[in-house]
Structure formats: structure tokens, C-alpha cells
Design an enzyme around this catalytic site. Structure first.
Site, PDB file in Angstrom:
ATOM      1  N   GLU A 193       3.823  -5.952   6.970  1.00 14.55           N
ATOM      2  CA  GLU A 193       3.106  -4.916   7.720  1.00 14.55           C
ATOM      3  C   GLU A 193       3.540  -4.833   9.185  1.00 14.55           C
ATOM      4  OE1 GLU A 193       0.318  -6.009   4.308  1.00 14.55           O
ATOM      5  OE2 GLU A 193       1.700  -7.068   5.634  1.00 14.55           O
ATOM      6  N   GLU A 197      -1.331  -9.427  -1.255  1.00 16.03           N
ATOM      7  CA  GLU A 197      -2.766  -9.653  -1.081  1.00 16.03           C
ATOM      8  C   GLU A 197      -3.522  -9.525  -2.398  1.00 16.03           C
ATOM      9  OE1 GLU A 197      -3.707  -8.233   3.431  1.00 16.03           O
ATOM     10  OE2 GLU A 197      -2.836  -6.726   2.112  1.00 16.03           O
ATOM     11  N   ALA A 242       0.844  -1.193   0.000  1.00 16.85           N
ATOM     12  CA  ALA A 242       0.000   0.000   0.000  1.00 16.85           C
ATOM     13  C   ALA A 242       0.881   1.245   0.000  1.00 16.85           C
ATOM     14  CB  ALA A 242      -0.907  -0.008   1.230  1.00 16.85           C
ATOM     15  N   GLY A 289       0.085  -5.245   0.453  1.00 20.44           N
ATOM     16  CA  GLY A 289      -1.089  -5.212  -0.405  1.00 20.44           C
ATOM     17  C   GLY A 289      -0.837  -5.813  -1.767  1.00 20.44           C
TER      18      GLY A 289
END
Length: 257
Positions: A131, A111, A65, A108
Site C-alpha cells: 500500500e 490481510e 483491494a 487486502g
């Protein structure tokens, strides 16, 4: 449609989407995620397209992200903006979606690859959920899809201790469909998508829906709980310190609160 953070093209019956923020290692900011999902849904509605491929560049699929976009957000701001909701849209796509991954697929980005139906990886691909190093947890499926794909113990190590999986490890664990050379990974992904696109369209979409139904039984509630836990960590000092340290390129000093 004109996009600013992705590139789109059609190769035969395959819709190809390329993440295009090389200056930020394809960090998944709000604009990119919205454009990506818009493009997927446009291809999904195009009768000339039978399957889709999402890729990045040879060095990076997506490095996570966009931390700068969220570092100073509060819990309430994160919940109101709900950036992870964009990931929900990929589950509404009826046609198969293949991730063509080379280089880093982190946070992300990992993911996003996990949200696709299949993954073709180059020999340089690396998968991880870092993260924890910035004071939060995966919020878009990492704590839920990863253990379903590779098992609890290794998922724990990846999420709790920033273990990075090589392409060959991902293949052995069943996380990816195949590993091919750096020069051919995208062509292999498009070839696989083209083969699937040549099958009976209604049968393909029905089979995808039923496989996902078996895979995602109870997953929807678990993903909602993960998302709220992720947003909840934006009330902690460690989240602010972790993300500031990431942006400032220094080691964080954890407070445990």
C-alpha cells in the site's frame, strides 16, 4: 445462492470458497467481499459443514483491494461506505477458516489470509503489503496482525518498504502452517480442514474462540485506529497521485501532502 465473484462447493464436511475474478487478479472489490462473507456465514450455519477453506487460483490468491473502486474517493466517502467493515464479519465466523494461498497475496489479499485461522501455502506463494507504493497504508489489519505474527522489525520493512515474503520465509516466520507443492496446496488445505471438521464441533468452536481471544486482546481498538488512519489518507494529494499512477501504470510523483 448465486454468486458473481466467487465459487462455492462442499467437499465432504468442508465448505470451499474460490475467489473468482481472474481478469482482475482477484482484486477484492465490494461485491466480492460481500459475497465472500455471505458464503462464510452460510457455511457457518450449515451443520453439514465443519470447516471452511478460502482459495484463489494457482497464480493469485488476491492481489489486493480494487484500486479503481476507491482511487477518487474522499475521506468522507470512504468512511461512509466503510468497505473494510466487511473484514469484521470474518471474526464472527465460529468454525475454522483456512486460507489456501498460491501466487500473490498482496495488500487486502494478504490481510484476508491473515484474518483466517490457518494458512496453507503453495511453494509459489508471495505475501506483501504494498500500500505504501500508492500513498496509503494497510487498512484491514496489516499494521496490526502482521507484527503480531512475524515481529515488529520485519513487519516494518514489509509495510514501509514493500518487502515481499516468499512462501519459505513465511513458513520460517510462522506466518503459514505449511508449504506444499503447487499441485497439492488446495488438496492439503482441504485435507487439514476435513481433519479439523472430524473433531468434536463444540470443542473446536470453543477452542477457536479462546485462541482468538488470547490473540486479539486489545486488537479490536487497534484495528479501528488503523482503519481511520487509512481512510484519513484519502485527504492527501499523495493518495490520489499514488492510485492514479497505479491505474495508469506509471511511477508516482510524491508531493508529501
Amino acid at each position: 445462492m448465486t454468486y458473481t465473484t466467487i465459487l462455492t462447493e462442499v467437499r465432504g464436511r468442508v465448505g470451499l470458497i474460490t475467489l473468482n475474478r481472474p481478469e482482475a487478479m482477484n482484486a477484492l472489490n465490494n461485491t466480492l467481499m460481500r459475497e465472500l462473507m455471505d458464503a462464510l456465514q452460510a457455511f457457518d450455519q450449515d451443520d453439514a459443514v465443519g470447516a471452511m477453506v478460502i482459495t484463489g487460483n494457482p497464480k493469485t490468491f488476491a492481489a489486493g483491494a480494487d484500486i479503481k473502486e476507491m482511487a477518487e474517493k474522499s475521506v468522507e466517502e470512504m468512511q461512509a461506505a466503510d468497505p473494510i467493515a466487511q473484514f469484521d464479519r470474518i471474526r464472527s465466523v465460529q468454525k475454522p477458516v483456512i486460507a489456501a494461498v498460491s501466487g500473490w497475496a498482496l495488500g487486502g489479499g494478504c490481510e484476508l489470509a491473515l484474518s483466517c485461522d490457518m494458512i496453507v501455502a503453495s511453494e509459489t506463494a508471495k505475501f506483501g503489503q504494498p500500500e505504501i507504493t500508492i500513498g496509503v497504508i494497510p487498512g484491514a489489519g496489516g499494521t496490526q496482525r502482521l507484527p503480531r505474527a512475524i515481529g515488529k522489525a520485519l513487519a516494518m520493512e514489509i509495510v514501509l518498504n514493500n518487502r515481499i515474503l516468499s512462501a519459505q520465509e513465511a513458513l520460517q516466520l510462522g506466518l503459514v502452517n505449511r508449504v506444499v507443492s503447487l499441485e497439492s496446496y488446495l488438496d492439503e488445505a482441504v485435507k487439514l480442514a476435513e481433519e479439523i471438521a472430524s473433531r468434536a464441533p463444540l470443542a473446536v468452536r470453543t477452542a477457536k474462540r479462546l485462541i482468538n481471544q488470547a490473540y486479539e486482546h486489545f486488537l479490536r481498538d487497534a484495528l479501528a485506529e488503523e482503519r481511520q488512519a487509512f481512510y484519513g489518507l484519502f485527504a492527501t494529494e499523495d493518495q490520489k497521485e499514488g492510485m492514479r499512477a497505479f491505474i495508469e501504470k506509471r511511477n508516482p510523483e510524491w508531493k508529501g501532502r
